[in-house]
Design an enzyme around this catalytic site. Structure first.
Site, short mmCIF file in Angstrom:
data_model
loop_
_atom_site.label_atom_id
_atom_site.label_comp_id
_atom_site.label_asym_id
_atom_site.label_seq_id
_atom_site.Cartn_x
_atom_site.Cartn_y
_atom_site.Cartn_z
N ASP A 40 42.20 51.74 41.25
CA ASP A 40 40.84 51.21 41.17
C ASP A 40 40.44 50.66 42.54
O ASP A 40 41.30 50.43 43.39
CB ASP A 40 40.76 50.11 40.10
CG ASP A 40 39.37 50.01 39.48
OD1 ASP A 40 38.43 50.66 39.97
OD2 ASP A 40 39.23 49.26 38.49
N ARG A 52 32.91 47.42 28.85
CA ARG A 52 33.05 46.03 29.29
C ARG A 52 32.14 45.15 28.43
O ARG A 52 30.94 45.39 28.35
CB ARG A 52 32.68 45.89 30.77
CG ARG A 52 32.84 44.48 31.29
CD ARG A 52 32.49 44.35 32.76
NE ARG A 52 33.54 44.79 33.69
CZ ARG A 52 34.67 44.13 33.92
NH1 ARG A 52 34.94 43.02 33.28
NH2 ARG A 52 35.53 44.60 34.81
N LYS A 70 35.68 53.04 30.14
CA LYS A 70 35.85 51.60 29.96
C LYS A 70 34.60 51.02 29.31
O LYS A 70 33.48 51.33 29.71
CB LYS A 70 36.08 50.92 31.32
CG LYS A 70 36.22 49.41 31.24
CD LYS A 70 36.74 48.83 32.56
CE LYS A 70 35.68 48.70 33.62
NZ LYS A 70 36.18 48.09 34.85
N HIS A 76 31.97 49.53 46.54
CA HIS A 76 31.48 49.45 45.18
C HIS A 76 30.02 49.88 45.08
O HIS A 76 29.18 49.17 44.51
CB HIS A 76 31.65 48.02 44.63
CG HIS A 76 31.90 47.99 43.16
ND1 HIS A 76 30.92 48.25 42.24
CD2 HIS A 76 33.01 47.76 42.44
CE1 HIS A 76 31.42 48.17 41.03
NE2 HIS A 76 32.70 47.88 41.13
N ARG A 85 27.94 45.23 43.82
CA ARG A 85 27.87 45.87 42.50
C ARG A 85 26.59 45.52 41.74
O ARG A 85 26.16 46.27 40.89
CB ARG A 85 29.10 45.54 41.66
CG ARG A 85 29.10 44.18 41.04
CD ARG A 85 30.37 43.92 40.29
NE ARG A 85 31.48 43.69 41.21
CZ ARG A 85 32.72 43.53 40.84
NH1 ARG A 85 33.06 43.64 39.58
NH2 ARG A 85 33.67 43.29 41.72
N ASP A 117 31.28 16.57 51.80
CA ASP A 117 30.22 16.98 50.87
C ASP A 117 30.12 18.49 50.72
O ASP A 117 29.21 19.01 50.08
CB ASP A 117 28.87 16.41 51.32
CG ASP A 117 28.53 16.79 52.76
OD1 ASP A 117 29.18 17.73 53.30
OD2 ASP A 117 27.64 16.17 53.35
N GLY A 118 31.05 19.23 51.34
CA GLY A 118 31.08 20.68 51.14
C GLY A 118 30.38 21.47 52.23
O GLY A 118 30.47 22.70 52.26
N GLU A 119 29.69 20.79 53.16
CA GLU A 119 29.04 21.55 54.23
C GLU A 119 30.08 22.05 55.23
O GLU A 119 31.16 21.49 55.36
CB GLU A 119 28.01 20.65 54.94
CG GLU A 119 26.82 20.31 54.04
CD GLU A 119 25.77 19.47 54.76
OE1 GLU A 119 25.86 19.28 55.99
OE2 GLU A 119 24.86 18.98 54.07
N ASP A 152 38.00 53.85 34.68
CA ASP A 152 36.61 54.03 34.23
C ASP A 152 35.93 55.12 35.07
O ASP A 152 36.44 55.54 36.11
CB ASP A 152 35.83 52.72 34.30
CG ASP A 152 35.89 52.07 35.68
OD1 ASP A 152 36.10 52.79 36.66
OD2 ASP A 152 35.77 50.85 35.75
#
Ligand code: R5P
Length: 299
Positions: free
Chosen positions: A225, A200, A198, A129, A96, A40-42, A175
């Protein structure tokens, strides 16, 4: 105040090489946290032992499951009596989103700051960032925070390559946000640095415009970058540089998060080679970060 000396390095399956390298360099034992993902993703996290002052090593790219697993581990370590816990996350996600760009957006950087500050005592990362926040310590209130830069390492790589291959070389950032990184890389490499603009419009929809009067005709242009994610930024920077007569295109990033499709698209855009630092394990890794991280850990 000197940080309490660590006694164990802990890695996860995805960060084993980085954790093992750091453990070796610090002369400390290594333990690997085992992970199980239920249908189940746990997540189930397992680590034996009760270190006093562990260093957890895990890049937080593709971060959502990793953050929950980190939380489980750090909490369990505290329950077992851990004192000072260090997190070495060469790539730190969610930095960011540091303001509400559109009404109602969650400022994830602030949430991450409070979350991780509640889990660990010291955080070490690379090129996180930060653009409107000048100090990583402001993101992690009351915690020791180290934001390292890989610029000198990328610059040294560029210097050696330029000397080996010869010809004119120019370092180009796509950028304004890449400006400080580009300046430092160019300085370390002894090359000229230029910074483009840049616009975006969407996750994969950007336009890069070279600075007025930039003469890159015939030069080897090294696009630099902090992160390559979809590759869109590098691809459009390559288009602009090619249109301006660049002789050859290379790209360097601190963190490579891109997939094979983006790699193909960057090749198709004329980028002959992409290199990255090894904080996030990736086929483009060419620059080891171990010594840089080690320095921040006081070893
Ligand atoms: C943006 O501010 C970053 O510095 C990178 O330019 C960006 O994350 C790259 O993303 P992508 O490869 O998806 O264009």
């Amino acid at each position: 105040m000197p940080f309490t000396a660590p006694d164990l390095v802990i890695g996860f399956p995805d960060s084993e090489p980085a954790a093992a390298g750091l453990a070796r360099a610090m002369g400390l034992p290594l333990s690997l946290a085992a992970l199980h993902r239920f249908p189940d993703g746990e997540s189930l996290v397992r680590l034996e032992g009760a270190p006093r002052h562990p260093v957890i090593v895990r890049a937080l790219d593709r971060p959502n499951d990793k953050l929950v697993e980190l939380h489980f581990l750090a909490d369990a370590l505290r329950e077992r009596g851990a004192g000072a816990i260090t997190l070495v996350a060469p790539y730190l996600a969610y930095m960011r989103q540091d303001m509400e760009f559109r009404p109602g957006e969650v400022v994830s950087q602030r949430v991450m700051g409070r979350w991780l500050s509640g889990l660990v005592d010291r955080i070490v990362t690379v090129e996180p960032h930060l653009h409107r926040t000048d100090d990583l310590a402001h993101v992690f209130p009351g915690r020791e925070a180290h934001a390292l830069t890989a610029a000198p390492l990328i610059g040294a790589w560029a210097k050696a390559e330029a000397a080996r291959e010869g010809g004119d070389w120019i370092v180009l950032g796509p950028d304004e946000e890449s400006g400080p990184l580009v300046d430092s890389v160019a300085r370390a490499a002894g090359l000229t640095g230029l910074v483009a603009r840049k616009e975006r419009r969407g996750d994969r929809d950007v336009t890069v415009t070279l600075p007025d009067g930039a003469d890159i005709r015939g030069a080897t242009v090294l696009l630099v970058d902090d992160v390559i994610s979809s590759g869109g930024t590098m691809i459009d920077a390559a288009r602009a540089a090619t249109a301006a007569g660049a002789g050859r295109l290379l790209a360097a990033a601190t963190h490579a998060l891109y997939d094979e499709r983006a790699a193909d698209a960057m090749r198709a855009a004329g980028i002959a080679r992409v290199i990255s630092c090894d904080g996030v394990a990736h086929p483009s890794n060419a620059i080891p970060l171990a010594d840089l991280l080690l320095g921040a850990l006081g070893h």
